[in-house]
Scaffold this active site. Structure first.
Site, mmCIF file in Angstrom:
data_model
loop_
_atom_site.group_PDB
_atom_site.id
_atom_site.type_symbol
_atom_site.label_atom_id
_atom_site.label_comp_id
_atom_site.label_asym_id
_atom_site.label_seq_id
_atom_site.Cartn_x
_atom_site.Cartn_y
_atom_site.Cartn_z
ATOM 1 N N ASP A 89 55.066 37.618 40.770
ATOM 2 C CA ASP A 89 54.319 36.531 41.381
ATOM 3 C C ASP A 89 55.312 35.429 41.746
ATOM 4 O O ASP A 89 56.355 35.287 41.119
ATOM 5 C CB ASP A 89 53.268 36.021 40.386
ATOM 6 C CG ASP A 89 52.279 35.070 41.022
ATOM 7 O OD1 ASP A 89 52.364 34.861 42.245
ATOM 8 O OD2 ASP A 89 51.415 34.545 40.302
ATOM 9 N N GLY A 92 53.499 30.156 42.444
ATOM 10 C CA GLY A 92 52.589 29.184 43.033
ATOM 11 C C GLY A 92 51.393 28.865 42.160
ATOM 12 O O GLY A 92 51.052 27.699 41.942
ATOM 13 N N ASP A 142 52.893 30.121 47.665
ATOM 14 C CA ASP A 142 51.663 29.633 48.287
ATOM 15 C C ASP A 142 51.149 28.386 47.582
ATOM 16 O O ASP A 142 51.597 28.044 46.495
ATOM 17 C CB ASP A 142 50.589 30.724 48.273
ATOM 18 C CG ASP A 142 50.196 31.123 46.854
ATOM 19 O OD1 ASP A 142 51.088 31.201 45.987
ATOM 20 O OD2 ASP A 142 49.000 31.355 46.598
ATOM 21 N N GLN A 184 44.649 32.395 51.172
ATOM 22 C CA GLN A 184 43.905 31.378 50.434
ATOM 23 C C GLN A 184 42.636 31.021 51.217
ATOM 24 O O GLN A 184 42.223 31.757 52.081
ATOM 25 C CB GLN A 184 44.793 30.157 50.177
ATOM 26 C CG GLN A 184 45.928 30.405 49.187
ATOM 27 C CD GLN A 184 45.438 30.653 47.763
ATOM 28 O OE1 GLN A 184 44.284 30.392 47.411
ATOM 29 N NE2 GLN A 184 46.327 31.175 46.924
ATOM 30 N N ASP A 261 45.657 42.900 38.866
ATOM 31 C CA ASP A 261 46.412 42.542 37.666
ATOM 32 C C ASP A 261 45.592 41.552 36.867
ATOM 33 O O ASP A 261 44.768 40.823 37.418
ATOM 34 C CB ASP A 261 47.752 41.890 38.027
ATOM 35 C CG ASP A 261 47.571 40.417 38.379
ATOM 36 O OD1 ASP A 261 47.745 39.564 37.494
ATOM 37 O OD2 ASP A 261 47.214 40.118 39.541
ATOM 38 N N CYS A 299 38.995 58.712 24.577
ATOM 39 C CA CYS A 299 40.366 58.249 24.814
ATOM 40 C C CYS A 299 41.367 59.080 24.018
ATOM 41 O O CYS A 299 41.140 59.400 22.854
ATOM 42 C CB CYS A 299 40.484 56.774 24.435
ATOM 43 S SG CYS A 299 42.124 56.076 24.707
ATOM 44 N N CYS A 304 43.620 55.893 19.331
ATOM 45 C CA CYS A 304 42.385 56.667 19.144
ATOM 46 C C CYS A 304 42.643 58.022 18.489
ATOM 47 O O CYS A 304 41.759 58.568 17.822
ATOM 48 C CB CYS A 304 41.674 56.840 20.489
ATOM 49 S SG CYS A 304 40.972 55.292 21.108
ATOM 50 N N HIS A 330 45.499 50.582 23.094
ATOM 51 C CA HIS A 330 44.274 51.231 23.563
ATOM 52 C C HIS A 330 43.783 50.631 24.879
ATOM 53 O O HIS A 330 43.442 51.367 25.816
ATOM 54 C CB HIS A 330 43.157 51.136 22.526
ATOM 55 C CG HIS A 330 41.827 51.501 23.110
ATOM 56 N ND1 HIS A 330 41.460 52.814 23.362
ATOM 57 C CD2 HIS A 330 40.805 50.724 23.565
ATOM 58 C CE1 HIS A 330 40.271 52.829 23.929
ATOM 59 N NE2 HIS A 330 39.850 51.581 24.065
#
Length: 369
Positions: A89, A92, A142, A184, A261, A299, A304, A330
């Site tokens: 990133d 900003g 940004d 934006q 993310d 899982c 697990c 997990h």
């Protein structure tokens, strides 16, 4: 960077990004390693979970340890021992969540959250730092408006984002890294449209949807995403910044978004909550004290396969950090597995059924919360 859409189901897209450190299948969830570390996990944990790409943050790494330290290691990959792709990133969002001393078209002056010293950041510096980090995908610098900004404030931020995007691209002189633009516009459809058209007129390797999922109503999040995606090119990846809950991701995939993310899965793990195929599970709750079940029977992660809910409940009850580690393992495994199922469902034409189930169990609050 190359991006190919291999199959679609409605607006949902199955694709692949070819980056300098490897290929990434989309839709994809990126675990967040803000300070060159996904909290409580080793790179081996992430590899075993099947993570193909992670996110790190220019702002934090610029402050500590500083670019020179990372240059000594010949880049961020060597510094953190991660061989697969990284997205950074631009800083900003973090800058605009801090008290500012000055902001104008030249850049932003703010106080370091570490020692209070004055720090200056602008598009050119952000690009210089990200190039030095060697991330596979870099983000333009940004202006992310605050959640309660009015129309005129958002308009000003949108116009500044365009000017800064132009400067970011001009300063981005590198061959093995990709650069994404950030749209934006807040919760205003006309500004979203304007920003998307401005960014696509510049031309980037991919496009991010910024400034959403920061407190607005979910219906507005989805509406603004739809407005934005309408004006983004079909042949470039689309990245929703900061979207990490399972039901939101499925809604966004259904609207044509490819990348996500969030710190959500790791943060709730540290507070005792697991993500499962039946919804969220609170391992701190007393009803887990005698449970011999795994966190999620579907899982196959290390947690697990080896530990009961009772044991993890005990760890949280006694304040043992191992409980946080096991749930973090997990939850990251669950998110990676969820995205694999999403990709499979787009391939097989069963995406609607998967989305319906996930949205149902998570929108209702899940089980045992």
């Amino acid at each position: 960077m190359e991006f190919e859409v291999k199959k679609t189901f409605g607006k949902a897209r199955l694709g692949v990004m070819k980056l300098h450190h490897g290929a990434v299948e989309t839709p994809v969830f990126m675990p967040v390693g803000t300070n060159a570390s996904v909290k409580l996990l080793t790179p081996r944990d992430l590899e075993e979970a099947g993570a193909e790409i992670i996110l790190s943050n220019t702002f934090h790494l610029m402050l500590k340890p500083g670019v020179e330290i990372i240059k000594l290691h010949r880049g961020l990959h060597n510094f953190m021992g991660w061989k697969r792709p990284i997205l950074t990133d631009s800083g900003g969002f973090q800058v605009f969540s801090l008290p500012k001393i000055r902001i104008d078209d030249e850049g932003v002056v703010f106080r370091s959250p570490i020692d209070g010293s004055k720090v200056f950041l602008n598009p050119e510096i952000s690009m210089e730092v990200q190039i030095a980090l060697g991330s596979d995908i870099c983000m333009v610098f940004d202006h992310c408006p605050v959640p309660d900004a009015d129309y005129e404030e958002v308009k000003e931020a949108t116009e500044r984002t365009y000017r800064w995007a132009l400067r970011s691209k001009k300063a981005f002189k590198t061959e093995n890294q990709a650069l994404f633009g950030i749209v934006q516009g807040g919760i205003y459809p006309d500004l979203r449209r304007e920003s998307a058209l401005q960014l696509t007129s510049i031309g980037f390797d991919g496009y991010a949807i910024g400034g959403l999922s920061i407190g607005e109503e979910r219906s507005l999040t989805l509406e603004m995403t739809e407005v934005t995606v309408e004006f983004l090119p079909e042949d470039k990846p689309r990245y929703f910044m900061g979207g990490g809950s399972p039901e939101l991701i499925l809604e966004l995939v259904d609207r044509g978004v490819d990348m996500f993310d969030s710190v959500f899965p790791t943060r709730i793990a540290r507070h005792g909550t697991a993500l499962t195929w039946n919804g969220k599970l609170n391992l701190k709750a007393s009803y887990n004290k005698r449970s011999l079940e795994p966190v999620d029977e579907r899982c196959g992660c290390y947690t697990c396969k080896n530990f009961t809910r009772s044991y993890i409940h005990h760890l949280f009850d006694r304040g043992e950090v191992l409980g946080q580690i096991l749930l973090t393992i997990h939850n990251i495994n669950f998110m990676i597995s969820l995205m694999k199922e999403v990709r499979r469902s787009i391939e097989s034409g069963t995406f609607k059924e998967l989305k319906s189930k996930v949205v149902e169990v998570y929108s209702s609050g899940g089980v045992n919360v």
